[in-house]
Motif scaffolding. Structure first.
Motif, PDB file in Angstrom:
ATOM      1  N   GLY A 581       0.817  -1.211   0.000  1.00 59.85           N
ATOM      2  CA  GLY A 581       0.000   0.000   0.000  1.00 59.85           C
ATOM      3  C   GLY A 581       0.847   1.256   0.000  1.00 59.85           C
ATOM      4  N   VAL A 582       1.961   1.229   0.711  1.00 64.58           N
ATOM      5  CA  VAL A 582       2.845   2.402   0.776  1.00 64.58           C
ATOM      6  C   VAL A 582       3.431   2.718  -0.598  1.00 64.58           C
ATOM      7  CG1 VAL A 582       5.001   3.298   1.718  1.00 64.58           C
ATOM      8  CG2 VAL A 582       3.403   2.100   3.216  1.00 64.58           C
ATOM      9  N   ILE A 583       3.936   1.713  -1.320  1.00 61.00           N
ATOM     10  CA  ILE A 583       4.562   2.014  -2.619  1.00 61.00           C
ATOM     11  C   ILE A 583       3.517   2.435  -3.654  1.00 61.00           C
ATOM     12  CG2 ILE A 583       6.566   0.545  -2.207  1.00 61.00           C
ATOM     13  CD1 ILE A 583       5.339  -1.516  -4.099  1.00 61.00           C
ATOM     14  N   VAL A 676      14.444   4.448 -11.139  1.00 60.96           N
ATOM     15  CA  VAL A 676      13.171   4.536 -10.436  1.00 60.96           C
ATOM     16  C   VAL A 676      12.821   3.202  -9.770  1.00 60.96           C
ATOM     17  CG1 VAL A 676      10.688   4.956 -10.703  1.00 60.96           C
ATOM     18  CG2 VAL A 676      12.333   6.336 -11.964  1.00 60.96           C
ATOM     19  N   VAL A 677      13.148   2.097 -10.424  1.00 61.53           N
ATOM     20  CA  VAL A 677      12.826   0.786  -9.850  1.00 61.53           C
ATOM     21  C   VAL A 677      13.583   0.570  -8.543  1.00 61.53           C
ATOM     22  CG1 VAL A 677      12.932  -1.699 -10.214  1.00 61.53           C
ATOM     23  CG2 VAL A 677      12.258  -0.206 -12.091  1.00 61.53           C
ATOM     24  N   ILE A 678      14.843   1.003  -8.488  1.00 63.91           N
ATOM     25  CA  ILE A 678      15.614   0.881  -7.252  1.00 63.91           C
ATOM     26  C   ILE A 678      14.993   1.761  -6.172  1.00 63.91           C
ATOM     27  CG2 ILE A 678      17.851   1.310  -6.162  1.00 63.91           C
ATOM     28  CD1 ILE A 678      17.820  -1.143  -7.933  1.00 63.91           C
ATOM     29  N   LYS A 679      14.543   2.955  -6.535  1.00 64.97           N
ATOM     30  CA  LYS A 679      13.852   3.821  -5.575  1.00 64.97           C
ATOM     31  C   LYS A 679      12.613   3.109  -5.032  1.00 64.97           C
ATOM     32  CE  LYS A 679      15.050   8.081  -8.132  1.00 64.97           C
ATOM     33  NZ  LYS A 679      15.830   8.863  -7.166  1.00 64.97           N
ATOM     34  N   MET A 680      11.877   2.474  -5.918  1.00 63.92           N
ATOM     35  CA  MET A 680      10.648   1.790  -5.529  1.00 63.92           C
ATOM     36  C   MET A 680      10.938   0.650  -4.554  1.00 63.92           C
ATOM     37  SD  MET A 680       7.764   0.334  -8.167  1.00 63.92           S
ATOM     38  CE  MET A 680       7.712   1.914  -9.024  1.00 63.92           C
ATOM     39  N   ILE A 681      11.953  -0.142  -4.872  1.00 65.86           N
ATOM     40  CA  ILE A 681      12.334  -1.242  -3.982  1.00 65.86           C
ATOM     41  C   ILE A 681      12.820  -0.691  -2.642  1.00 65.86           C
ATOM     42  CG2 ILE A 681      13.977  -3.129  -3.645  1.00 65.86           C
ATOM     43  CD1 ILE A 681      13.908  -3.611  -6.642  1.00 65.86           C
ATOM     44  N   ALA A 682      13.587   0.398  -2.681  1.00 68.47           N
ATOM     45  CA  ALA A 682      14.117   0.989  -1.451  1.00 68.47           C
ATOM     46  C   ALA A 682      12.991   1.469  -0.541  1.00 68.47           C
ATOM     47  CB  ALA A 682      15.053   2.146  -1.784  1.00 68.47           C
ATOM     48  N   VAL A 683      12.007   2.182  -1.113  1.00 72.92           N
ATOM     49  CA  VAL A 683      10.877   2.665  -0.311  1.00 72.92           C
ATOM     50  C   VAL A 683      10.062   1.498   0.216  1.00 72.92           C
ATOM     51  CG1 VAL A 683       8.691   3.931  -0.398  1.00 72.92           C
ATOM     52  CG2 VAL A 683      10.733   4.890  -1.470  1.00 72.92           C
ATOM     53  N   GLY A 684       9.827   0.509  -0.631  1.00 77.33           N
ATOM     54  CA  GLY A 684       9.044  -0.649  -0.212  1.00 77.33           C
ATOM     55  C   GLY A 684       9.702  -1.428   0.915  1.00 77.33           C
ATOM     56  N   LEU A 685      10.994  -1.682   0.784  1.00 82.94           N
ATOM     57  CA  LEU A 685      11.691  -2.467   1.809  1.00 82.94           C
ATOM     58  C   LEU A 685      11.835  -1.690   3.112  1.00 82.94           C
ATOM     59  CD1 LEU A 685      14.521  -4.264  -0.210  1.00 82.94           C
ATOM     60  CD2 LEU A 685      12.265  -5.113   0.426  1.00 82.94           C
TER      61      LEU A 685
END
Length: 752
Positions: A581-583, A676-685
């Protein structure tokens, strides 16, 4: 100042430490490393140098070469490439802006020079009669550079040769930008190198403030760095013989640093408390490795199994990403049980010599804040459970609107070359040109030339009339195939473009080709990405089932409890839903995405949820193992369920919270990445770790255990006989786990 010594006599502590770990392999390993620290450290330095040299010598490369055999987009691509290598799908785009016609000679010279480079199959001519790529106003044009391999696999040196070949166009006054397969080469790379430093800086602050010891703060960081460098370098060697995605080293670095610091922190905390209690350093290291070392190995095994569970998706690209992270997890675990006790042996009683404020190791006394909090949860477990579930439900709401897709160049900041190229094409030719579909029709055997023309005309007419199509080209016969293109109305990452793909594949082509014996395919980069998302959506339930079932069995075997295994699986699923939900809220809805340098609202990259699930489930089981081992330890020693839950929570609350903050800071630092994908994974994790370590581990888990009471430890006798035994953190003098000794109010029985 060190906290007051425990009331347990020093001799008894020493006896307990030695007897509780004596004879075990881990105990002997911990003692050997603590007694001969210089040999162990030198051995690790030697290994690190060897794998670093080996990684450079091997020259491994990373590429996002995703093949989906059996899918329509893959079959269409194979048909195209078998008749025309230029249609293989491997390409990069060069966008030109300026007085194009006046610079035609320079453009042609650069085009010829680029075509002569190795691996280049062909370079499109912007003025080609069959498909010109010069805008009507003559101010924008583009060339497609078709290659026989994925551009990312060629490396930065090769791209430099492309830029040299394109230099005549720049000298002629044209603005030259790169996108498509060249996007990885033009994104800034300096930000990625700062991520580790940012994460380390935050970790140092958290450790010093949380535990008050400078040496105690530095040790987990040093050992984690050692082990993760070995892991990533080993991955570099492996990448020379196997294909790993471009995100693999970054992912391995993120996971390796996070778990490496956590594992070292749990061992160091055990060691420091033993030293404060009067245990000799070598014996303290022996006991720490024998007790917390077991939990570390079980936790690392859980993370590794969850990551390897990505192979259950049937997509080798994902499985290899998981395998890449496993390299770092394994070396982090090995470093924790060898390098950590070696440094502990070196520091000895000086581990708390340099202090900042009050030195803290473990909590657990009745006067401690964590113990008072644990008692408060025990008094009103239903209220804490309701509050935690309500918070997770709110966080999970955005998940209901998740849209999986591919994050394209349009999501990068406006200053990036690939974003400027993307915008220039969209403005001059229409947004759909950035994501065209290739239409491939394979006529049936024996189809005459006249019939082929009729089929091509029929397909072209239907394509032109299809909703969502901006324009289509007439199908031309080439090598026994009919080939055309479709330009969508919308950009490639819009849901409408996905809908158009499925409409073309599911109804338009079958209807147009009905009764002709011909087969139609929709392919190209955008089509492959859409089909990739569809495949992963179907594979996600399989991965979830495999990972959850494996973790369920591990908890069941490790803690001999059916209800705790069910609880762990259910709560971890709820926790992951909240992280999803956060990502969605950040990247798809755009809440705060501009702060991360993301240029527009984007879909959730199709493989991010499945990657996140494996990683988050594995990491959440880390904290589950560390918390439950302390609860189980107290339960075995006292037989009092309420006291054991309070003791377990109070003794791990500070460590888990600090560990979560450290891991979250390591992850979130990677939002500085240019991808952007790395940003997404970083925020998600990072969000998932915080959610899991606070809401789940400190609210939901203890409240559920209080509610279940002694039934937490219930296991049917027939199942107990079937399961193997894993001894985790079983100190001297602990009970065997039977319930015959308990008073009636504590007797374990099955659920009513």
């Amino acid at each position: 100042m060190p906290s007051a010594p425990s009331k347990v006599p020093t001799t008894e502590v020493r006896r307990a430490t030695r007897s509780g770990s004596g004879g075990t392999k881990l105990a002997l390993l911990g003692e050997a490393c603590a007694r001969r620290p210089f040999i162990v450290v030198l051995a690790w330095v030697g290994v690190l140098v060897a794998v670093l040299v080996g990684s450079v010598a091997a020259g491994g490369r990373y590429s996002d070469n995703v093949n989906l055999p059996g899918t329509e987009s893959y079959t269409g691509s194979q048909l195209l490439s078998s008749h025309d290598k230029a249609a293989s799908g491997y390409s990069g785009t060069i966008v030109l802006q300026g007085a194009i016609a006046a610079c035609r000679q320079a453009v042609e010279g650069s085009r010829v020079a680029i075509a002569r480079l190795p691996h280049v199959v062909s370079v499109s001519d912007p003025w080609a009669p069959g498909g010109p790529s010069v805008a009507p106003d003559g101010r924008t044009a583009y060339m497609q550079v078709h290659l026989d391999v994925v551009p990312a696999a060629l490396g930065q040196k090769y791209f430099s040769e492309v830029k040299v070949a394109a230099e005549p166009m720049a000298r002629a006054g044209l603005r030259v930008e790169y996108s498509g397969g060249f996007d990885n080469f033009v994104r800034p790379r300096s930000a990625d190198g700062r991520s580790e430093l940012i994460g380390f800086a935050v970790a140092i602050v958290v450790l010093i403030v949380g535990f008050g010891s400078v040496a105690g703060a530095g040790l987990p960081l040093v050992t984690a760095l050692f082990s993760v460098l070995v892991g990533v370098s080993t991955l570099g060697i492996a990448s020379s013989v196997a294909t790993f995605g471009t995100a693999s080293p970054t992912l391995a670095l993120m996971i390796g640093l996070g778990v490496g610091i956590d594992y070292a922190l749990f061992l160091t905390t055990r060691f420091r408390q033993a030293v404060i209690n009067g245990v000799a350093p070598v014996e303290a290291a022996r006991g720490a490795v024998a007790s917390s070392g077991r939990a570390v190995l079980v936790a690392a095994s859980t993370v590794s199994v969850a990551l390897l569970g990505l192979f259950a998706s049937g997509v080798s690209f994902l499985g290899m990403l998981g395998l890449a992270a496993v390299f770092a997890v394994v070396t982090a675990a090995l470093g924790s049980v060898t390098l950590v006790p070696a440094f502990l042996g070196l520091l000895g009683q000086n581990i708390d010599r340099f202090r900042v404020g009050k030195v803290v190791a473990e909590a657990g006394s009745d006067g401690d804040g964590w113990h008072r909090y644990a008692k408060a949860v025990g008094r009103k477990p239903w209220a804490f459970l309701a509050a935690g579930m309500a918070l997770l439900a709110v966080l999970a709401v955005p998940l209901l609107s998740i849209h999986l897709g591919h994050v394209d160049d349009g999501a990068d900041p406006p200053s990036y070359s690939d974003r400027q190229a993307y915008d220039a094409i969209a403005k001059a030719f229409g947004p759909g040109v950035n994501g065209t579909f290739a239409i491939v029709v394979q006529p049936g055997k024996g189809t005459s030339a006249t019939a082929e023309v009729a089929i091509g005309q029929r397909v072209y007419t239907d394509l032109q009339a299809t909703r969502g199509v901006a324009r289509a080209t007439p199908l031309s016969a080439k090598g026994g195939l009919l080939i055309g293109t479709v330009v969508p109305v919308t950009p490639p990452q819009q849901p409408a473009t996905q809908a158009l793909f499925h409409r073309l594949l599911g109804s338009v082509l079958p209807s147009a080709l009905k009764g002709t014996g011909a087969k139609g395919y929709v392919t190209g980069a955008t089509a492959s990405q859409i089909q990739f998302a569809s495949v992963l959506t179907g594979a996600l339930p399989v991965v979830i089932l495999v990972v959850v079932a494996t973790a369920f069995l591990l908890v069941l075997v490790a803690f001999r409890s059916l209800l705790l295994a069910v609880k762990a699986a259910v709560l971890n699923l709820v926790s992951i839903s909240a992280a999803y939900g956060v990502i969605v809220a950040v990247f798809q809805w755009g809440w705060g995405r501009s702060l991360l340098g993301v240029g527009e609202n984007v879909p959730i990259e199709s493989y991010v949820p499945i990657i996140m699930f494996a990683i988050v489930f594995g990491l959440s089981m880390d904290y589950e193992v560390f918390l439950l081992t302390r609860v189980k330890e107290a339960w075995d020693a006292t037989g009092s369920h309420r006291d054991s839950v309070a003791q377990g929570l109070s003794s791990t609350g500070r460590v888990i919270t600090c560990a979560a903050l450290i891991m979250a800071s390591v992850f979130i630092a990677f939002v500085a990445s240019g991808k952007v994908v790395i940003k997404m994974i970083a925020v998600g994790l990072s969000s998932s770790v915080v959610i899991d370590a606070t809401v789940v581990r400190l609210l939901l888990v203890p409240s559920v255990m209080y509610i279940l009471g002694p039934s937490c430890w219930w296991l049917p006798s027939w199942l107990d006989r079937l399961l193997p035994h894993i001894d985790i953190e079983r100190p001297a003098g602990s009970r065997t786990g039977s319930t015959a000794h308990l008073a009636p109010r504590e007797a374990v029985s099955g659920p009513s």
